[in-house]
Design a protein around this motif. Structure first.
Motif, PDB file in Angstrom:
ATOM      1  N   THR A 274      68.285  59.810  75.856  1.00 21.51           N
ATOM      2  CA  THR A 274      67.626  60.503  74.509  1.00 21.51           C
ATOM      3  C   THR A 274      68.087  62.073  73.812  1.00 21.51           C
ATOM      4  N   LEU A 275      68.542  62.242  73.071  1.00 28.75           N
ATOM      5  CA  LEU A 275      68.829  62.856  72.453  1.00 28.75           C
ATOM      6  C   LEU A 275      69.018  64.608  72.007  1.00 28.75           C
ATOM      7  N   PRO A 276      70.433  65.191  73.036  1.00 32.26           N
ATOM      8  CA  PRO A 276      70.568  66.831  73.451  1.00 32.26           C
ATOM      9  C   PRO A 276      69.265  67.059  72.278  1.00 32.26           C
ATOM     10  N   ILE A 277      68.895  68.664  72.786  1.00 34.42           N
ATOM     11  CA  ILE A 277      68.368  69.367  71.834  1.00 34.42           C
ATOM     12  C   ILE A 277      69.016  70.136  71.366  1.00 34.42           C
ATOM     13  N   LEU A 278      69.646  70.534  70.146  1.00 31.71           N
ATOM     14  CA  LEU A 278      70.468  71.638  69.752  1.00 31.71           C
ATOM     15  C   LEU A 278      70.196  72.174  68.855  1.00 31.71           C
ATOM     16  N   LYS A 279      70.306  73.473  68.059  1.00 25.86           N
ATOM     17  CA  LYS A 279      70.011  74.097  66.889  1.00 25.86           C
ATOM     18  C   LYS A 279      70.912  74.565  65.984  1.00 25.86           C
ATOM     19  N   PRO A 280      70.907  74.196  64.594  1.00 26.00           N
ATOM     20  CA  PRO A 280      71.912  74.516  63.648  1.00 26.00           C
ATOM     21  C   PRO A 280      72.181  75.983  64.164  1.00 26.00           C
ATOM     22  N   SER A 281      73.563  76.041  63.999  1.00 23.25           N
ATOM     23  CA  SER A 281      73.820  77.447  63.486  1.00 23.25           C
ATOM     24  C   SER A 281      74.075  78.015  62.051  1.00 23.25           C
ATOM     25  N   VAL A 282      73.950  77.390  60.835  1.00 22.62           N
ATOM     26  CA  VAL A 282      74.276  77.310  59.474  1.00 22.62           C
ATOM     27  C   VAL A 282      72.608  76.529  59.383  1.00 22.62           C
ATOM     28  N   THR A 283      72.365  77.463  58.057  1.00 26.46           N
ATOM     29  CA  THR A 283      71.493  77.085  57.518  1.00 26.46           C
ATOM     30  C   THR A 283      71.172  75.745  56.350  1.00 26.46           C
ATOM     31  N   GLU A 284      70.178  75.193  55.991  1.00 31.28           N
ATOM     32  CA  GLU A 284      70.580  73.934  54.374  1.00 31.28           C
ATOM     33  C   GLU A 284      71.662  74.458  53.412  1.00 31.28           C
ATOM     34  N   GLN A 285      70.670  75.884  52.656  1.00 26.30           N
ATOM     35  CA  GLN A 285      71.990  76.399  51.895  1.00 26.30           C
ATOM     36  C   GLN A 285      72.696  77.034  52.554  1.00 26.30           C
ATOM     37  N   GLN A 286      73.475  77.366  53.561  1.00 21.72           N
ATOM     38  CA  GLN A 286      74.756  77.793  53.882  1.00 21.72           C
ATOM     39  C   GLN A 286      75.665  76.206  53.778  1.00 21.72           C
ATOM     40  N   ALA A 287      74.934  75.085  54.378  1.00 20.00           N
ATOM     41  CA  ALA A 287      75.547  73.830  53.941  1.00 20.00           C
ATOM     42  C   ALA A 287      75.908  73.679  53.109  1.00 20.00           C
ATOM     43  N   ALA A 288      75.404  73.605  52.612  1.00 22.94           N
ATOM     44  CA  ALA A 288      75.520  72.968  50.730  1.00 22.94           C
ATOM     45  C   ALA A 288      77.084  74.362  50.035  1.00 22.94           C
ATOM     46  N   GLU A 289      76.544  75.041  50.309  1.00 17.02           N
ATOM     47  CA  GLU A 289      77.744  76.419  50.276  1.00 17.02           C
ATOM     48  C   GLU A 289      79.329  75.484  50.800  1.00 17.02           C
ATOM     49  N   ILE A 290      78.806  75.425  51.847  1.00 24.04           N
ATOM     50  CA  ILE A 290      80.767  74.842  52.708  1.00 24.04           C
ATOM     51  C   ILE A 290      80.962  73.711  51.763  1.00 24.04           C
ATOM     52  N   VAL A 291      79.654  72.831  51.724  1.00 26.77           N
ATOM     53  CA  VAL A 291      80.500  71.749  50.814  1.00 26.77           C
ATOM     54  C   VAL A 291      80.707  71.919  49.742  1.00 26.77           C
TER      55      VAL A 291
END
Length: 70
Positions: A1-18
């Motif tokens: 079973t995989l742990p339930i994790l919540k992202p701290s960044v949005t998809e848009q924020q991830a795109a900006e990081i990249v």
């Protein structure tokens, strides 16, 4: 079973990081059209994969390097 994790960044924020941190390198690209090579080369920037593929850790919000499988 995989742990339930919540992202701290949005998809848009991830795109900006990249966009801000993704290394690129200058390369030549030989385009093709309908299976035939063009009579010229094109100078392009491509992703520098010399350290493997980068990804954004959705929990930490950081750009990481390493191999992972989807």
């Amino acid at each position: 079973t995989l742990p339930i994790l919540k992202p701290s960044v949005t998809e848009q924020q991830a795109a900006e990081i990249v966009a801000k941190n993704l290394p690129v390198k200058l390369s030549y690209f030989w385009p093709t059209y309908k299976g035939k090579q063009a009579p010229f080369l094109t100078l392009v920037y491509t992703v520098d994969k010399s350290k493997s593929w980068p990804y954004v850790d959705a929990v930490k919000g950081t750009l990481e390097w390493g191999e992972y499988e989807e």
